[in-house]
Design a protein around this motif. Structure first.
Motif, PDB file in Angstrom:
ATOM      1  N   UNK A  51       0.778  -1.229   0.000  1.00  0.00           N
ATOM      2  CA  UNK A  51       0.000   0.000   0.000  1.00  0.00           C
ATOM      3  C   UNK A  51       0.810   1.279   0.000  1.00  0.00           C
ATOM      4  N   UNK A  52       2.125   1.166  -0.158  1.00  0.00           N
ATOM      5  CA  UNK A  52       2.961   2.371  -0.121  1.00  0.00           C
ATOM      6  C   UNK A  52       2.743   3.246  -1.351  1.00  0.00           C
ATOM      7  N   UNK A  53       2.397   2.603  -2.490  1.00  0.00           N
ATOM      8  CA  UNK A  53       2.194   3.371  -3.721  1.00  0.00           C
ATOM      9  C   UNK A  53       0.785   3.139  -4.255  1.00  0.00           C
ATOM     10  N   UNK A  54       0.053   4.224  -4.407  1.00  0.00           N
ATOM     11  CA  UNK A  54      -1.296   4.173  -4.956  1.00  0.00           C
ATOM     12  C   UNK A  54      -1.344   5.004  -6.234  1.00  0.00           C
ATOM     13  N   UNK A  55      -1.946   4.434  -7.267  1.00  0.00           N
ATOM     14  CA  UNK A  55      -2.016   5.109  -8.566  1.00  0.00           C
ATOM     15  C   UNK A  55      -3.462   5.460  -8.892  1.00  0.00           C
ATOM     16  N   UNK A  56      -3.693   6.715  -9.209  1.00  0.00           N
ATOM     17  CA  UNK A  56      -4.999   7.161  -9.690  1.00  0.00           C
ATOM     18  C   UNK A  56      -4.891   7.355 -11.197  1.00  0.00           C
ATOM     19  N   UNK A  57      -5.795   6.733 -11.930  1.00  0.00           N
ATOM     20  CA  UNK A  57      -5.739   6.779 -13.395  1.00  0.00           C
ATOM     21  C   UNK A  57      -6.708   7.828 -13.924  1.00  0.00           C
ATOM     22  N   UNK A  58      -6.184   8.717 -14.756  1.00  0.00           N
ATOM     23  CA  UNK A  58      -6.979   9.784 -15.364  1.00  0.00           C
ATOM     24  C   UNK A  58      -7.180   9.453 -16.845  1.00  0.00           C
ATOM     25  N   UNK A  59      -8.385   9.007 -17.224  1.00  0.00           N
ATOM     26  CA  UNK A  59      -8.634   8.532 -18.589  1.00  0.00           C
ATOM     27  C   UNK A  59      -8.998   9.635 -19.579  1.00  0.00           C
ATOM     28  N   UNK A  60      -9.095   9.221 -20.837  1.00  0.00           N
ATOM     29  CA  UNK A  60      -9.652  10.051 -21.916  1.00  0.00           C
ATOM     30  C   UNK A  60      -9.001  11.425 -22.062  1.00  0.00           C
ATOM     31  N   UNK A  61      -7.716  11.529 -21.732  1.00  0.00           N
ATOM     32  CA  UNK A  61      -6.999  12.788 -21.906  1.00  0.00           C
ATOM     33  C   UNK A  61      -7.421  13.900 -20.970  1.00  0.00           C
ATOM     34  N   UNK A  62      -8.118  13.570 -19.882  1.00  0.00           N
ATOM     35  CA  UNK A  62      -8.625  14.626 -18.997  1.00  0.00           C
ATOM     36  C   UNK A  62      -7.512  15.312 -18.202  1.00  0.00           C
ATOM     37  N   UNK A  63      -6.384  14.621 -18.013  1.00  0.00           N
ATOM     38  CA  UNK A  63      -5.261  15.223 -17.288  1.00  0.00           C
ATOM     39  C   UNK A  63      -4.173  15.705 -18.244  1.00  0.00           C
ATOM     40  N   UNK A  64      -3.856  14.859 -19.235  1.00  0.00           N
ATOM     41  CA  UNK A  64      -2.821  15.185 -20.221  1.00  0.00           C
ATOM     42  C   UNK A  64      -3.272  14.673 -21.586  1.00  0.00           C
ATOM     43  N   UNK A  65      -3.117  15.484 -22.623  1.00  0.00           N
ATOM     44  CA  UNK A  65      -3.468  15.035 -23.972  1.00  0.00           C
ATOM     45  C   UNK A  65      -2.388  14.097 -24.497  1.00  0.00           C
ATOM     46  N   UNK A  66      -2.741  13.296 -25.484  1.00  0.00           N
ATOM     47  CA  UNK A  66      -1.792  12.339 -26.052  1.00  0.00           C
ATOM     48  C   UNK A  66      -0.554  13.051 -26.605  1.00  0.00           C
ATOM     49  N   UNK A  67      -0.755  14.171 -27.276  1.00  0.00           N
ATOM     50  CA  UNK A  67       0.366  14.892 -27.883  1.00  0.00           C
ATOM     51  C   UNK A  67       1.353  15.420 -26.849  1.00  0.00           C
ATOM     52  N   UNK A  68       0.857  15.741 -25.658  1.00  0.00           N
ATOM     53  CA  UNK A  68       1.705  16.304 -24.606  1.00  0.00           C
ATOM     54  C   UNK A  68       2.206  15.251 -23.615  1.00  0.00           C
ATOM     55  N   UNK A  69       1.859  13.987 -23.861  1.00  0.00           N
ATOM     56  CA  UNK A  69       2.115  12.938 -22.870  1.00  0.00           C
ATOM     57  C   UNK A  69       3.596  12.758 -22.534  1.00  0.00           C
ATOM     58  N   UNK A  70       4.443  12.629 -23.535  1.00  0.00           N
ATOM     59  CA  UNK A  70       5.862  12.381 -23.275  1.00  0.00           C
ATOM     60  C   UNK A  70       6.494  13.522 -22.488  1.00  0.00           C
ATOM     61  N   UNK A  71       6.242  14.728 -22.929  1.00  0.00           N
ATOM     62  CA  UNK A  71       6.848  15.901 -22.293  1.00  0.00           C
ATOM     63  C   UNK A  71       6.343  16.097 -20.865  1.00  0.00           C
ATOM     64  N   UNK A  72       5.038  15.943 -20.670  1.00  0.00           N
ATOM     65  CA  UNK A  72       4.459  16.180 -19.345  1.00  0.00           C
ATOM     66  C   UNK A  72       4.922  15.146 -18.326  1.00  0.00           C
ATOM     67  N   UNK A  73       4.889  13.875 -18.710  1.00  0.00           N
ATOM     68  CA  UNK A  73       5.299  12.820 -17.778  1.00  0.00           C
ATOM     69  C   UNK A  73       6.803  12.891 -17.514  1.00  0.00           C
ATOM     70  N   UNK A  74       7.550  13.381 -18.469  1.00  0.00           N
ATOM     71  CA  UNK A  74       8.998  13.561 -18.278  1.00  0.00           C
ATOM     72  C   UNK A  74       9.287  14.362 -17.004  1.00  0.00           C
ATOM     73  N   UNK A  75       8.553  15.438 -16.784  1.00  0.00           N
ATOM     74  CA  UNK A  75       8.789  16.284 -15.609  1.00  0.00           C
ATOM     75  C   UNK A  75       8.362  15.584 -14.320  1.00  0.00           C
ATOM     76  N   UNK A  76       7.295  14.792 -14.385  1.00  0.00           N
ATOM     77  CA  UNK A  76       6.901  13.992 -13.236  1.00  0.00           C
ATOM     78  C   UNK A  76       6.155  14.709 -12.138  1.00  0.00           C
ATOM     79  N   UNK A  77       5.672  15.923 -12.402  1.00  0.00           N
ATOM     80  CA  UNK A  77       4.919  16.627 -11.363  1.00  0.00           C
ATOM     81  C   UNK A  77       3.407  16.530 -11.589  1.00  0.00           C
ATOM     82  N   UNK A  78       2.948  16.889 -12.770  1.00  0.00           N
ATOM     83  CA  UNK A  78       1.518  16.814 -13.067  1.00  0.00           C
ATOM     84  C   UNK A  78       1.050  15.364 -13.166  1.00  0.00           C
ATOM     85  N   UNK A  79       1.866  14.522 -13.767  1.00  0.00           N
ATOM     86  CA  UNK A  79       1.583  13.085 -13.875  1.00  0.00           C
ATOM     87  C   UNK A  79       2.904  12.340 -13.770  1.00  0.00           C
ATOM     88  N   UNK A  80       2.918  11.289 -12.967  1.00  0.00           N
ATOM     89  CA  UNK A  80       4.149  10.521 -12.775  1.00  0.00           C
ATOM     90  C   UNK A  80       4.258   9.372 -13.781  1.00  0.00           C
TER      91      UNK A  80
END
Length: 321
Positions: A51-80
Motif C-alpha cells: 500500500x505504499x504506492x497508490x495510482x490514480x488513473x486519469x482517462x480520456x486525456x482529462x489530465x494530459x493530452x496524447x500529444x503532450x504525454x511524453x513531455x508532461x510525464x517527463x517532468x513527473x509533477x503533473x503526472x508521474x
C-alpha cells in the motif's frame, strides 16, 4: 485514554504520509482493455508495496493530452506515469512505427515477435525523453469496415478512408482511396455526415462506435496490432530505491502479460458483438489478401528506405527471427 488517542492519531498520520499517490495519464476511455490493464498494474503495485504506492488513473486525456504525454510525464509533477499510442511519435522514433506498418505483423504471434526484437530500442528511445518503459499492450487487429462486400481492392477506390496517422494515409493512396483524418471519438458522426466511407480499425473500436449502424461488412484481415506504451518519469524513477524499482518492474511484467491476454480475448469477443448486431464477418478472399500483402510490402520497403539505422537493425532481427 488521551494518550492512546494521541498514539493512534500519530500512527495514522505516519501511515498516511508513508503512502505515495501517483497519477497516471492516458488518452483511453474508462473500461477499455488498456484502462483495465492499467488498473491491474496499479493493484499489483499496491499489493507488492503493502500500500505504499497508490495510482490514480486519469482517462480520456482529462489530465494530459496524447500529444503532450511524453513531455508532461517527463517532468513527473503533473503526472508521474503515462500511456500513449507509440506510432503517434513514429516520425521522431521510426521503430515505433513498425507495429503500424500494414501487413508486416498480421497476427498476435507475429506482433509478439516484433515486440520482442524492438522492445530494447523503444526503451532506449523513451529514456531519451526522460522516461522509463514499463509495459506495452496491443489493440486487437485492425480490420476493414465497409458498406459493400470487399471482394476486390477496387471496391475501395475513390472512397473516403478514415485515417489517424501517416502510414494509414499512405495505405489509402496505394488503394486509390481518399484519406480523411478524424479523431476516433467522432468516427460515427463522420460516417453519418458522409465524410467517411470505410475504416480500418479494431473490433473494439467497431463496437464502441457501433459501426454496424454505418457499415455492413467486417473483413478480418488483421492488418496490424498497434501498441500503447506505458511509462514512468525518470525523475520519479531515480528517486526510488532498488527494491521498489524491482517491484515496479515485476508488476509491469505482470500487467503486460495480463494486457496481451485481455487484448486477445477482446479481439474475438468484440467480433461476436459485431456479428450479433448484424454485421457480415468474413475472411478476405485470396485475391484481396494477396493484393494487400503486396501493398504492405511496398509500404514497408518505402519505410525501410527512409528510416534510420536502429529501425533497420530491428527489421533485420524481425525478419531473421
Amino acid at each position: 485514554m488521551k494518550k492512546l488517542l494521541l498514539t493512534l492519531t500519530v500512527a495514522m498520520a505516519l501511515t498516511a504520509s508513508a503512502t505515495e499517490h501517483w497519477k497516471m495519464a492516458t488518452p483511453y476511455a474508462t473500461g477499455g482493455l488498456h484502462d483495465r490493464t492499467n488498473h491491474y498494474f496499479a493493484k499489483q503495485l499496491q499489493t507488492a508495496t503493502d500500500g505504499k504506492y497508490e495510482i490514480t488513473i486519469y482517462p480520456a486525456g482529462e489530465l494530459v493530452t496524447a500529444k503532450q504525454m511524453l513531455q508532461t510525464v517527463h517532468y513527473g509533477d503533473k503526472a508521474q506515469l503515462g500511456e500513449v499510442l507509440g506510432s503517434m511519435f513514429a516520425q521522431k522514433y521510426p521503430v515505433w512505427a513498425m507495429d503500424s506498418l500494414p501487413f508486416l505483423a498480421d497476427s498476435y504471434e507475429k506482433a509478439e515477435r516484433l515486440w520482442k526484437v524492438s522492445r530494447e530500442t523503444v526503451a532506449r528511445d523513451l529514456e531519451k525523453e526522460g522516461l522509463i518503459l514499463l509495459y506495452a499492450v496491443p489493440w486487437p487487429g485492425q480490420n476493414f469496415y465497409t458498406k459493400a462486400q470487399l471482394n476486390d481492392v477496387s471496391v475501395l477506390s475513390g472512397k473516403k478512408m478514415f485515417t489517424y496517422n501517416k502510414l494509414l494515409a499512405k495505405l489509402a493512396k496505394f488503394i486509390e482511396a481518399e484519406p480523411v483524418k478524424y479523431n476516433v471519438n467522432v468516427l460515427g458522426q463522420a460516417f453519418e455526415q458522409g465524410k467517411v466511407d470505410f475504416a480500418l480499425v479494431s473490433s473494439s473500436t467497431g463496437v464502441k462506435v457501433k459501426l454496424w449502424e454505418h457499415t455492413k461488412y467486417y473483413t478480418k484481415i488483421n492488418a496490424y496490432f498497434p501498441k500503447a506504451l506505458t511509462f514512468i518519469s525518470k525523475n520519479v524513477w531515480d528517486e526510488l530505491d532498488k527494491e521498489t524499482q524491482d517491484k515496479i518492474l515485476v508488476a509491469a511484467q505482470q500487467a503486460e502479460a495480463h494486457g496481451w491476454a485481455l487484448s486477445k480475448t477482446e479481439h474475438f469477443g468484440q467480433e461476436a458483438v459485431l456479428i450479433e448486431n448484424g454485421m457480415h464477418s468474413e475472411a478476405p478472399n485470396v485475391t484481396v489478401r494477396q493484393a494487400f500483402f503486396k501493398i504492405g510490402q511496398k509500404l514497408t520497403k518505402e519505410w525501410y528506405k527512409h528510416t534510420n539505422k536502429a529501425a533497420k537493425k530491428v527489421m533485420k532481427a524481425y525478419r531473421g527471427y
